[in-house]
Write a protein that holds these residues in place. Structure first.
Motif, mmCIF file in Angstrom:
data_model
loop_
_atom_site.group_PDB
_atom_site.id
_atom_site.type_symbol
_atom_site.label_atom_id
_atom_site.label_comp_id
_atom_site.label_asym_id
_atom_site.label_seq_id
_atom_site.Cartn_x
_atom_site.Cartn_y
_atom_site.Cartn_z
ATOM 1 N N GLY A 56 37.999 29.502 -12.507
ATOM 2 C CA GLY A 56 37.922 28.595 -13.430
ATOM 3 C C GLY A 56 37.706 27.389 -12.550
ATOM 4 O O GLY A 56 38.265 25.777 -13.956
ATOM 5 N N ALA A 57 37.420 27.293 -11.920
ATOM 6 C CA ALA A 57 37.197 25.632 -12.035
ATOM 7 C C ALA A 57 35.866 25.703 -10.157
ATOM 8 O O ALA A 57 36.460 26.932 -9.064
ATOM 9 C CB ALA A 57 38.303 24.436 -10.517
ATOM 10 N N TYR A 58 35.148 24.934 -9.917
ATOM 11 C CA TYR A 58 34.737 25.112 -8.726
ATOM 12 C C TYR A 58 34.422 23.691 -8.435
ATOM 13 O O TYR A 58 34.269 22.514 -9.039
ATOM 14 C CB TYR A 58 32.580 25.766 -8.639
ATOM 15 C CG TYR A 58 32.126 25.068 -9.997
ATOM 16 C CD1 TYR A 58 31.395 24.414 -9.218
ATOM 17 C CD2 TYR A 58 31.292 25.631 -11.527
ATOM 18 C CE1 TYR A 58 30.141 23.917 -10.139
ATOM 19 C CE2 TYR A 58 31.089 24.941 -12.103
ATOM 20 C CZ TYR A 58 30.636 23.651 -11.125
ATOM 21 O OH TYR A 58 29.248 23.029 -12.671
ATOM 22 N N HIS A 59 33.931 23.809 -6.320
ATOM 23 C CA HIS A 59 33.701 22.199 -6.314
ATOM 24 C C HIS A 59 32.191 22.026 -6.291
ATOM 25 O O HIS A 59 31.773 23.205 -5.505
ATOM 26 C CB HIS A 59 34.713 22.032 -5.157
ATOM 27 C CG HIS A 59 34.052 21.687 -3.799
ATOM 28 N ND1 HIS A 59 34.493 23.616 -3.490
ATOM 29 C CD2 HIS A 59 33.761 21.847 -2.669
ATOM 30 C CE1 HIS A 59 34.379 23.311 -2.544
ATOM 31 N NE2 HIS A 59 33.758 21.980 -2.093
ATOM 32 N N VAL A 60 31.876 20.732 -6.202
ATOM 33 C CA VAL A 60 30.440 20.460 -5.366
ATOM 34 C C VAL A 60 30.348 19.861 -3.628
ATOM 35 O O VAL A 60 31.069 18.571 -4.463
ATOM 36 C CB VAL A 60 29.589 20.257 -6.414
ATOM 37 C CG1 VAL A 60 29.204 21.131 -7.532
ATOM 38 C CG2 VAL A 60 30.039 18.819 -7.111
ATOM 39 N N SER A 61 29.601 19.969 -3.393
ATOM 40 C CA SER A 61 29.764 18.725 -2.097
ATOM 41 C C SER A 61 28.624 17.774 -1.861
ATOM 42 O O SER A 61 27.217 18.579 -1.806
ATOM 43 C CB SER A 61 29.334 19.889 -0.354
ATOM 44 O OG SER A 61 30.844 20.363 -0.172
ATOM 45 N N LEU A 62 28.245 17.153 -1.638
ATOM 46 C CA LEU A 62 27.077 15.996 -1.597
ATOM 47 C C LEU A 62 27.547 14.772 -0.145
ATOM 48 O O LEU A 62 28.536 14.924 -0.291
ATOM 49 C CB LEU A 62 26.922 15.241 -3.120
ATOM 50 C CG LEU A 62 26.974 15.843 -3.985
ATOM 51 C CD1 LEU A 62 27.699 14.862 -5.058
ATOM 52 C CD2 LEU A 62 26.110 15.885 -4.528
ATOM 53 N N PRO A 63 26.797 14.735 0.449
ATOM 54 C CA PRO A 63 26.663 13.750 1.318
ATOM 55 C C PRO A 63 27.614 12.517 1.115
ATOM 56 O O PRO A 63 28.531 11.946 1.793
ATOM 57 C CB PRO A 63 25.461 13.099 1.596
ATOM 58 C CG PRO A 63 24.001 13.902 0.895
ATOM 59 C CD PRO A 63 25.283 14.330 -0.081
ATOM 60 N N LYS A 64 28.013 12.289 -0.068
ATOM 61 C CA LYS A 64 29.034 11.181 -0.400
ATOM 62 C C LYS A 64 30.355 11.681 -0.408
ATOM 63 O O LYS A 64 31.460 10.828 -0.519
ATOM 64 C CB LYS A 64 28.727 10.146 -1.508
ATOM 65 C CG LYS A 64 27.436 8.967 -0.482
ATOM 66 C CD LYS A 64 26.923 8.386 -1.620
ATOM 67 C CE LYS A 64 25.676 7.381 -1.449
ATOM 68 N NZ LYS A 64 25.806 7.258 -3.085
#
Ligand code: GDP
Length: 563
Positions: free
Chosen positions: A103-111
């Motif tokens: 139902g949701a996901y997260h993305v990781s970025l350097p910032k």
């Protein structure tokens, strides 16, 4: 009380209350039953303090990731964009577990991180909002460059505006030969979305979900927007969150995806969610991995529920496991009570009162009409009605019948719906009834304006609706000199009430419509006679009564004209 359960249940049964040992009693029943055993009951409300929000000290607050919902017209590429973002991000990382749809996901970025809700579109967004849950910080509006602004684009804009969330525009499909980015921008300006380069404050980004172009740009721009919003939460306390999805899983039982709003959720935490409760047995992230704890703005699947909660339910960790059940039961009871008491949303009938009480300064209106011309005329006319004490505010207007998402928007924004030369189907009406949303149908603009004016002045008349009281069958007739014919009747169902309206039916055809002037049981005048009894009925100015005729007693009820 030191009394055997069986005795209490039996006493309850005598009182007409069918219950079991595990069911809570409301306070009235509890008092009554206790008094039967010579006890008095003191009503100490369950301490729901734990559910109340304590203020966090500023130094405890840390930045949290933004939560993003993608909206836009069908086929403009919402799903493709969500997939592209997810893939780009997964590719950059080492291969983890298998991605799961939770139902949701997260993305990781350097910032920093960004959380995306996986159900695109304004329907789910507004349905959650109607349930009191606002989880989205930023809406990304996807508009296909080859298609431009379409009906659902406008709907999405209005739904996001009504929610007061930040809106960004992603112009998608720029790889297409017939893409016309400038035209999309011009179109959107008509709806108040002005690009920064033209002096506005809406962030525009050009992407191709298919060619994976501009994906990093959009992520960076989302993070920039989030920085401006200064999204913060305290991770060092018991977790609170909102259910974004829930289901009954064949193997695992009830599971729900919770978006943590604040605090940190750990395995073993006891919790209440909506009217369900439980203890966290496992936390599973979007990659199918088990984790031991999870912090703010993160979506997580939880296992250990007593039942399946609903999307939009609030989730809260409770310090004491014993309390979870109590609070859930308490909430269940409150829910039942509030379902009984029709908590009326805004309607034309109560508008005046609400203005007087100072509750309403703005009346939100949704207009659905057969043609664009009517919409413009209606909005103009309604706008002109605004006064100092109340502003009329068209939050959404479009051509077409009234649909579910209109009702949900009205529910979430406490708006009324005006249908002009359009209708809604039964399902939509049922939802409106559930949500207590007022819908009014018109075919003449003058009527809309005049009703609205009356409502604003507190002069809207309630409408009268017929209500059948009961039916009686004529079994014999006799004539009383100077009075007229009396029907010796048997009441088949409901009741017959003196002074009320009566309709005489012969073979299902209405022969006469009048009032009941005389009603007797044996020799006595009575006010009403219930079903299963015999009585004598006299109908005003009507003597042509025959055996086997049916007398239908009815009345008019004032029904607040629902707007
Ligand atoms: P949704 O209904 O908004 O979720 O749209 P979808 O993501 O299902 O996309 C609808 C169609 O547009 C699909 O056939 C996609 O392959 C196509 N599509 C999506 N994004 C792009 C794009 O950037 N370029 C091109 N050429 N096609 C795209």
């Amino acid at each position: 009380m030191g009394i055997k359960v069986g005795n209490v249940i039996k006493k309850l049964l005598d009182m007409g209350v069918v219950t079991t040992i595990n069911q809570p009693l409301d306070i009235d029943t509890a008092s009554l039953i206790a008094s039967e055993f010579s006890y008095a009951v003191e009503n100490i409300p369950i301490d729901e303090d734990i559910l109340e929000k304590e203020e966090d000290a500023p130094e405890e607050l840390v930045h949290r990731p933004p939560v993003v919902t993608v909206m836009g017209h069908v086929d403009h590429g919402k799903t493709s964009l969500l997939d592209a973002i997810r893939e780009t991000n997964v590719m950059g990382k080492e291969a983890g577990g298998i991605t799961q749809h939770i139902g949701a996901y997260h993305v990781s970025l350097p910032k920093g991180d960004i959380v995306f809700l996986d159900t695109p579109g304004h329907e789910a967004f507004t349905a959650m909002r109607a349930r009191g849950a606002q989880v989205t910080d930023i809406v990304v509006l996807v508009v296909a460059a080859d298609d431009g602004v379409m009906s659902q684009t406008v709907e999405a804009i209005n739904h996001a505006k009504a929610a007061g969330v930040t809106l960004m525009v992603a112009i998608n499909k720029i790889d297409k030969p017939n893409a016309d980015i400038e035209k999309v921008k011009r179109n959107l300006m008509e709806y108040g979305l002005v690009p920064e380069e033209l002096g506005g404050d809406t962030v525009f980004v050009e992407v191709s979900a298919k060619k994976k172009q501009g994906i990093n740009d959009i992520l960076e721009l989302i993070l920039l927007q989030a920085e401006l919003l200064e999204l913060k939460a305290n991770p060092n306390k018991a977790a609170k969150g909102v259910v974004i999805e829930a289901k009954l899983d064949k193997g695992r039982g009830p599971v729900a995806t919770v978006l943590i709003k604040e605090g940190t959720l750990k395995v073993g935490d006891p919790f209440v969610v909506g009217v369900k409760f439980g203890k966290i047995r496992a936390l599973i992230n979007e990659n199918g991995e088990k984790v031991t704890q999870v912090g703010p703005a993160m979506p997580i699947e939880i296992i250990g529920l007593s039942g399946v909660p609903e999307a939009g339910d609030s989730f809260i960790v409770v310090d004491d496991e014993k309390k979870t059940r109590q609070v859930a039961l308490f909430r269940q009871q409150k829910k039942r009570e509030s379902e009984l008491v029709k908590t009326s949303k805004i309607a034309l009938e109560n508008l005046y009162d609400k203005i007087q009480e100072g509750y309403v300064k703005e009346l939100n209106i949704i207009v659905k009409a057969d043609v664009q011309g009517s919409i413009e005329a209606l909005l103009k006319a309604l706008n002109e009605l605004s006064t100092d004490s109340i502003k009329l505010h068209g939050i959404h207007a479009s051509v077409g019948g009234i649909v579910e998402s209109d009702v949900m928007l009205a529910s979430a924004s406490n708006a009324i719906i005006i249908g002009f030369n359009v209708k809604s189907d039964t399902k939509v009406q049922q939802i409106a009834e559930q949500e207590k949303v007022s819908i009014r149908f018109y075919s003449i603009i003058y009527d809309v304006v005049s009703d609205m004016k009356k409502a604003m002045e507190g002069l809207l008349e309630p409408t009268l609706e017929e209500k059948t009281l009961g039916r009686a069958e004529v079994r014999s007739t006799f004539t009383i000199s100077r009075t007229g014919t009396i029907a010796g009747s048997f009441v088949l169902n409901g009741k017959i009430v003196k002074g009320e309206h009566a309709r005489l039916l012969r073979d299902n055809v209405v022969i006469h419509d009048g009032k009941i002037y005389s009603l007797k049981r044996f020799k006595d005048d009575v006010k009403e006679v219930e079903s299963g009894y015999e009585c004598g009925i006299g109908i005003e100015n009507f003597n042509d009564l025959k055996v086997d005729d049916i007398i239908e007693s009815y009345t008019y009820e004032k029904v607040l004209a629902t707007l």
